[in-house]
Design a protein around this motif. Sequence first.
Motif, short mmCIF file in Angstrom:
data_model
loop_
_atom_site.label_atom_id
_atom_site.label_comp_id
_atom_site.label_asym_id
_atom_site.label_seq_id
_atom_site.Cartn_x
_atom_site.Cartn_y
_atom_site.Cartn_z
N ALA A 71 44.52 20.26 51.53
CA ALA A 71 44.17 20.19 49.95
C ALA A 71 44.81 19.21 48.75
O ALA A 71 46.06 18.78 49.38
CB ALA A 71 44.18 21.66 49.15
N GLU A 97 46.11 29.22 53.36
CA GLU A 97 45.81 28.27 54.43
C GLU A 97 44.69 27.54 54.04
O GLU A 97 44.41 26.48 54.71
CB GLU A 97 45.44 29.30 56.18
CG GLU A 97 44.38 28.68 56.84
CD GLU A 97 44.17 29.23 58.47
OE1 GLU A 97 43.70 28.44 59.24
OE2 GLU A 97 44.40 29.91 58.23
N LYS A 98 43.66 27.49 53.77
CA LYS A 98 42.79 27.40 52.94
C LYS A 98 43.88 26.15 52.03
O LYS A 98 42.64 24.82 51.55
CB LYS A 98 41.44 28.00 51.43
CG LYS A 98 40.57 27.10 51.00
CD LYS A 98 39.96 28.54 50.06
CE LYS A 98 39.10 27.59 48.92
NZ LYS A 98 38.61 28.63 47.56
N TYR A 99 44.08 25.84 51.22
CA TYR A 99 44.57 25.16 50.57
C TYR A 99 45.88 24.00 51.62
O TYR A 99 46.76 23.18 51.41
CB TYR A 99 44.98 25.26 49.42
CG TYR A 99 44.14 26.41 48.02
CD1 TYR A 99 43.58 24.97 47.54
CD2 TYR A 99 44.03 27.28 48.33
CE1 TYR A 99 42.20 25.61 46.72
CE2 TYR A 99 43.23 27.92 47.48
CZ TYR A 99 42.33 27.09 46.41
OH TYR A 99 41.65 27.43 46.06
#
Length: 396
Positions: A145, A140-142
């Motif tokens: 991105a 989820e963090k990327y």
Amino acid sequence: MKPIRDHADHMQALARIEELISAPEGSPEADELEVLAILVEKYEEEHYPIPEAPVSEVLKLFMEENNLTPKDMAKYLGSASAVSKILNGSKDLTVNQIRILSNELKIPLTALVGGTSEESSVNWEAFPLVEMARRGLFGEKYLRAPFKTLAAEARELVTGLIGDARLDFAAARLRQGLRPGPASDPYAIKAWLVEVAKRAQDNLPAQPYKGLSRSDLSDLAHLSKKRNGIQLAIRHLADRGIPVVHVAHYKKSKIDGGVVVLDGGRPAIGLSLRYDRKDYFWFTFLHEAAHIVCGHVQDYLADDLLDPDDLEKVEREANELVEAVTIPAETFHSIIPDPTAATLESVIRLAQECDVDVSIVAGRVQYKANEYRKFSRLVGRGRVRAFFEAGQSPAD
């Protein structure tokens, strides 16, 4: 606690480090972890002190210390020919071969990538990073991105994903089931392969892998005529321990399907479903299953592009087997001697004679006649992809 004197001690220390890796700070286990890390580092510096040495020399030294022969190394590098080329310095290790040697033989990565051209020859930024991120492969963090952020961490993201997918490159050899189009980007192909492995790992059948026979392949072909044939065929493979997943092709690739081998030697089939037709599904599905039946998944490394002659050979073997269990050539020509003159009646009669779905016959006639508008209503357009994309078991 004792010094690390040999390979067995080294392996034991690495295993213990894995057990202690999450030890709370300040605990006795954390102290043990720190001491072990120092001992392992010292041992590796003494036994692999040559990051600038050619990988061929690193491997020769390792083989000598561990009484390994070139035949032994073929298990990890794919073939006797590959071992010979790598040891004489005429061929670099691929990324996947590096991972095999590191994961299976515990050779430090620094000894395998230092001083070789392999590291510089891999353009990590060339992977379809944005597309991979949007598919959720990096977490989820990327997910949103930008390319700049992904490119800065490309190597860590991609190699981490390969590890998460738990591909067992040492025990299994796959490439033959993959059929890239002429314009395919090799980095997009690799991304697709790893995503297939990850999706399959996330959807493993409860049954262990039990192998696949020609009889199984014939049964799969005959299931095509049933109303819920696709569902039954996928369930049949699940009962044999083989997952089947749908992974859409990447923008710079033209992939129909492939087989990857997961940790422990379990094969998994990936389908791109570039064309949403039943005839296309059945041919690709049976083609990939045929590679498993033929034993092709034990011959080549997943990361290596086969030589054209090898690729032609294994593709031909798979195609011939699929033809034999669906519409044998003699039966086809006895009922439809001229594909360009095929009639609806002859197509239906051939499907009944071969005990397969009419879409398979219609697709075969289209191919042989090179007339893809003919019998277009029989190939089952729009009958496959939606079920996979909805995460459901496909049914007709």
